[in-house]
Design a protein around this motif. Structure first.
Motif, short mmCIF file in Angstrom:
data_model
loop_
_atom_site.label_atom_id
_atom_site.label_comp_id
_atom_site.label_asym_id
_atom_site.label_seq_id
_atom_site.Cartn_x
_atom_site.Cartn_y
_atom_site.Cartn_z
N ASP A 164 -8.75 -10.29 1.51
CA ASP A 164 -9.29 -9.72 0.28
C ASP A 164 -9.09 -8.21 0.36
OD1 ASP A 164 -10.72 -8.91 -1.95
OD2 ASP A 164 -12.68 -9.35 -1.06
N ILE A 165 -8.22 -7.68 -0.48
CA ILE A 165 -7.87 -6.25 -0.44
C ILE A 165 -9.08 -5.36 -0.66
CG2 ILE A 165 -6.58 -4.48 -1.69
CD1 ILE A 165 -4.92 -5.98 0.34
N GLU A 166 -10.05 -5.81 -1.45
CA GLU A 166 -11.25 -5.01 -1.70
C GLU A 166 -12.05 -4.74 -0.43
OE1 GLU A 166 -12.23 -3.45 -4.55
OE2 GLU A 166 -10.38 -4.11 -5.50
N SER A 167 -11.95 -5.64 0.56
CA SER A 167 -12.69 -5.45 1.81
C SER A 167 -11.79 -4.94 2.94
CB SER A 167 -13.37 -6.76 2.23
OG SER A 167 -12.39 -7.75 2.50
N PRO A 181 -7.06 -0.96 -2.56
CA PRO A 181 -5.81 -0.70 -3.27
C PRO A 181 -5.81 0.73 -3.82
CG PRO A 181 -7.28 -1.95 -4.66
CD PRO A 181 -7.98 -1.79 -3.34
N PRO A 214 0.34 -6.02 -2.53
CA PRO A 214 -1.12 -6.07 -2.55
C PRO A 214 -1.83 -4.72 -2.40
CG PRO A 214 -0.24 -7.33 -0.70
CD PRO A 214 0.90 -6.82 -1.47
N VAL A 249 -3.16 -1.12 -6.97
CA VAL A 249 -4.40 -1.41 -7.69
C VAL A 249 -4.20 -2.46 -8.79
CG1 VAL A 249 -4.24 0.44 -9.40
CG2 VAL A 249 -6.47 -0.32 -8.60
N ASP A 251 -2.65 -8.56 -7.53
CA ASP A 251 -3.66 -9.55 -7.19
C ASP A 251 -4.45 -9.03 -5.99
OD1 ASP A 251 -5.11 -11.85 -6.70
OD2 ASP A 251 -3.42 -12.98 -5.89
N GLN A 252 -5.73 -9.22 -5.97
CA GLN A 252 -6.59 -8.67 -4.91
C GLN A 252 -6.59 -9.47 -3.63
OE1 GLN A 252 -8.02 -5.53 -5.26
NE2 GLN A 252 -6.56 -5.70 -6.92
N SER A 253 -5.73 -10.49 -3.54
CA SER A 253 -5.63 -11.29 -2.33
C SER A 253 -4.25 -11.10 -1.71
CB SER A 253 -5.85 -12.77 -2.66
OG SER A 253 -5.77 -13.54 -1.49
N TRP A 254 -4.21 -10.73 -0.44
CA TRP A 254 -2.96 -10.53 0.29
C TRP A 254 -2.69 -11.82 1.05
CZ3 TRP A 254 -2.32 -6.22 4.56
CH2 TRP A 254 -0.98 -6.12 4.92
#
Length: 153
Positions: free
Chosen positions: A62-65, A84, A98, A101, A104-107
């Motif tokens: 999860d790119i956000e984390s 991102p 990924p 920004v 998709d927020q999943s790598w």
């Protein structure tokens, strides 16, 4: 002195060792936090500042984390890439894949993220230098990729 003392001492020493081992074994699962899931990444870099990182194995990220840390010959870049991002200090334009920004927020495994380090960021990506990319999730290192910076073709 009677000969019975040596075997008794050995048995007592063995008993103490077994009790100590049992205490350690029961304490280890109580250590805080589970180890983070491991992933495999491969990195590529060229002297014009281009860095590519491909997720090769493990669970999606999860790119956000996530956090990415880049070092050249063991020295961290002065400006690290936020992920991102788009148009971050120390980097040309926006990254691809990924790290962007708008992506998709999943790598996922098989996906490549790339970015371009500017000449104002230091240390420079010079031919022959060792570039190390660390990927962290929630502050824990989950993957490390290392490569030698190649000449731009």
């Amino acid at each position: 002195m009677p000969r019975g003392y040596a075997p008794v001492a050995v048995v007592l020493l063995l008993a103490v060792t077994v009790v100590a081992a049992a205490a350690v074994a029961t304490a280890v699962p109580a250590l805080p936090g589970d180890p983070p899931p491991q992933r495999g990444v491969a990195a590529d870099a060229t002297s014009d500042g281009r860095v590519q990182v491909t997720l090769h194995a493990g669970e999606s990220i999860d790119i956000e984390s996530a956090t990415v840390r880049i070092a050249v010959d063991g020295e961290p870049l002065a400006h690290q890439p936020p992920v991102p991002f788009f148009a971050a200090r120390g980097f040309h334009g926006g990254p691809t894949g990924p790290f962007n920004v708008a992506a998709d927020q999943s790598w996922a495994v098989g996906e490549t993220a790339s970015l371009q380090v500017t000449g104002t960021n230091s240390p420079a990506l010079r031919v022959g230098a060792t570039l190390t990319v660390r990927v962290l999730v929630d502050g824990r290192v989950v993957a490390v990729g290392e490569t030698t910076v190649e000449k731009t073709s």
